[in-house]
Write an enzyme that holds these catalytic residues in place. Sequence first.
Site, mmCIF file in Angstrom:
data_model
loop_
_atom_site.group_PDB
_atom_site.id
_atom_site.type_symbol
_atom_site.label_atom_id
_atom_site.label_comp_id
_atom_site.label_asym_id
_atom_site.label_seq_id
_atom_site.Cartn_x
_atom_site.Cartn_y
_atom_site.Cartn_z
ATOM 1 N N ASP A 35 0.816 -1.211 0.000
ATOM 2 C CA ASP A 35 0.000 0.000 0.000
ATOM 3 C C ASP A 35 0.846 1.256 0.000
ATOM 4 O O ASP A 35 2.022 1.215 0.282
ATOM 5 C CB ASP A 35 -0.806 0.052 1.308
ATOM 6 C CG ASP A 35 -1.948 -0.922 1.321
ATOM 7 O OD1 ASP A 35 -2.271 -1.465 0.269
ATOM 8 O OD2 ASP A 35 -2.511 -1.107 2.417
ATOM 9 N N LYS A 57 -3.132 3.093 -2.045
ATOM 10 C CA LYS A 57 -4.362 3.870 -1.927
ATOM 11 C C LYS A 57 -4.164 4.892 -0.828
ATOM 12 O O LYS A 57 -3.517 4.642 0.161
ATOM 13 C CB LYS A 57 -5.538 2.967 -1.615
ATOM 14 C CG LYS A 57 -5.242 1.987 -0.508
ATOM 15 C CD LYS A 57 -6.363 1.000 -0.356
ATOM 16 C CE LYS A 57 -5.988 -0.077 0.633
ATOM 17 N NZ LYS A 57 -6.923 -1.164 0.687
ATOM 18 N N MET A 171 -7.803 8.059 9.936
ATOM 19 C CA MET A 171 -8.514 8.479 8.719
ATOM 20 C C MET A 171 -9.478 9.618 9.023
ATOM 21 O O MET A 171 -10.592 9.653 8.516
ATOM 22 C CB MET A 171 -9.296 7.292 8.118
ATOM 23 C CG MET A 171 -8.375 6.185 7.662
ATOM 24 S SD MET A 171 -9.279 4.798 6.991
ATOM 25 C CE MET A 171 -9.651 3.865 8.466
HETATM 26 N N1 SAH Z 1 -3.529 -0.296 9.767
HETATM 27 C C1 SAH Z 1 -3.052 1.043 9.949
HETATM 28 C C2 SAH Z 1 -4.139 2.073 9.802
HETATM 29 C C3 SAH Z 1 -4.733 2.106 8.417
HETATM 30 S S1 SAH Z 1 -5.926 3.341 8.238
HETATM 31 C C4 SAH Z 1 -2.348 1.159 11.302
HETATM 32 O O1 SAH Z 1 -2.426 0.249 12.117
HETATM 33 O O2 SAH Z 1 -1.673 2.178 11.527
HETATM 34 C C5 SAH Z 1 -4.974 4.652 7.575
HETATM 35 C C6 SAH Z 1 -4.839 5.762 8.594
HETATM 36 O O3 SAH Z 1 -3.813 5.453 9.508
HETATM 37 C C7 SAH Z 1 -4.451 7.091 8.022
HETATM 38 O O4 SAH Z 1 -5.540 7.773 7.463
HETATM 39 C C8 SAH Z 1 -3.926 7.783 9.251
HETATM 40 O O5 SAH Z 1 -4.983 8.222 10.056
HETATM 41 C C9 SAH Z 1 -3.246 6.649 9.981
HETATM 42 N N2 SAH Z 1 -1.808 6.606 9.738
HETATM 43 C C10 SAH Z 1 -1.106 5.571 9.253
HETATM 44 N N3 SAH Z 1 0.210 5.860 9.226
HETATM 45 C C11 SAH Z 1 0.338 7.102 9.714
HETATM 46 C C12 SAH Z 1 1.440 7.957 9.971
HETATM 47 N N4 SAH Z 1 2.695 7.588 9.692
HETATM 48 N N5 SAH Z 1 1.202 9.172 10.498
HETATM 49 C C13 SAH Z 1 -0.041 9.562 10.788
HETATM 50 N N6 SAH Z 1 -1.121 8.793 10.580
HETATM 51 C C14 SAH Z 1 -0.937 7.578 10.048
#
Ligand code: SAH
Length: 499
Positions: A35, A57, A171
């Site tokens: 991703d 995405k 998100m």
């Molecule tokens: N599975 C992922 C989350 C996926 S949903 C996890 O456990 O982190 C995607 C969301 O994750 C983004 O919209 C944001 O809100 C958050 N996110 C993921 N990586 C990030 C980062 N490095 N900094 C800030 N937000 C992040």
Amino acid sequence: MNGKVILVGAGPGDVGLLTLKGKAVLQQADVVVYDKLVGQGVLALIPPTARRIDVGKRASHHPIPQHQINQILLEEALAGNLVVRLKGGDPFLFGRGGEELELLVQHGIDFEIVPGVTSALSVPAYAGIPVTHRDCTSSLHIITGHTKTAPEAQIDFASLVKLKGTLVFLMGVSAMESICTGLLAGGMSPDMPAAVLERGTTAHQRRVVSTVQNLVHDAQAANIKTPAIIVVGKVCALAEQFHWAEERPLGGVRIVVTRPRELASTLTEKLRALGAEVVELPSIQTAAIENNAALAFALTNLGRYGWITFTSPSGVRIFFEELRARGQDIRSLAGLKIAAIGSATAHELEKRGLLVDLKPSAYNAGQLGAALGVAAKGTRILITRARVGSPDLTAALDAAGIPYDDVPLYDTLYTYEQADSVREQLACGEIDYVAFTSASTVRGFVGAIGDFDFSQVNAICIGEQTALEAQKHRIKTVIAQAATIDSMVALLTDLHRQK
Ligand code: SAH
């Protein structure tokens, strides 16, 4: 036979937050499906033999719909591949990991799950926000700002507020306004601390700490974009006191390190230890010369020589591979004195139980030749190095009247993998420096990036020769004081401190 799918959490961005198990399975992969949120450093660990499928995405643009991703995983596994499905953070936390498994289970495909470090916990940690603290809160709630059916959050804010815990919204950037108004309408104090944390754990992480009432305004003023998480709760007020990531000597710096594909980079390790985000671009590769008659002659006639010299770590590695392939070991070198061009080369020799007799005061071919011109009087020297080696070494020996055999060990090949993403980052000004440890890494880098205005690029060079090569392409250069990795690191740290 069917293959297998391994769902792997890639962590939030910083490659150091990939798990050991995640790294191990990645290195076994035949196919990697990943991703947008997977960090550059993690992508760089994908072996060159693995096929990469980018199903990237971000926010609401979904280039490849979920059902198609599920189908790709199934087809690749049915074709017998070991498929690693790399997902940002943890694969099950708002990561659709469950949806991806359903089709696999229906078809009886084997799978494994390697949990990851979720952004929900690690991004606040890198911003200095402990998600719980006994003085402030005793529970943590992780909420999505998006759901499958509704683009806007469908949240019972009044109940959420009553929990009195720390709230983490993923998100949530586009829904920030409705989240904050919802919380206020649900009875939350307008002064409740709140923060939005963008691109956490990367060199470009930013945080806005505010209150529920002012968060939208302050985030807009700072132009916060996705990916970001929103944290609401008293713990946000601790960020001021606890922030640490940017305070590291190279915190906030993104550096490209070009290196030969086969060599692990000590430069990378040292830079990461100081907080830099390193993007590795393996732009050169060494290939041993096959049926090397000159080397065979030298190895059967080692008694001719008083000295042997090495001019690169790759040269040392290939020399000893060849020696071993002929059924010889280091005892064949007994009696020979050993010269190395610099400390990295000397280190490669030490790993093989050999200490170096001579290392020039400045690490370049001319100095090596000059030093040997004095030390090796009256003997013949075996030079082992790249087919295209610097003429400065042999010129200095000619001048000193010392005979030598110049034996080529390998060719330098240029590789052009993973350059697209680096080119994009360079174009957006997201790379602070590129580090070059030899003129050939400059050539490899320039070849890999291709048509580009290199005058925007700032380089740290190990020495004069390397800088001259970079300047040919209008790259801006600074040169380390001593031609060592440590000196390059010290220079970078100074430059960053001055900023
Ligand atoms: N599975 C992922 C989350 C996926 S949903 C996890 O456990 O982190 C995607 C969301 O994750 C983004 O919209 C944001 O809100 C958050 N996110 C993921 N990586 C990030 C980062 N490095 N900094 C800030 N937000 C992040």
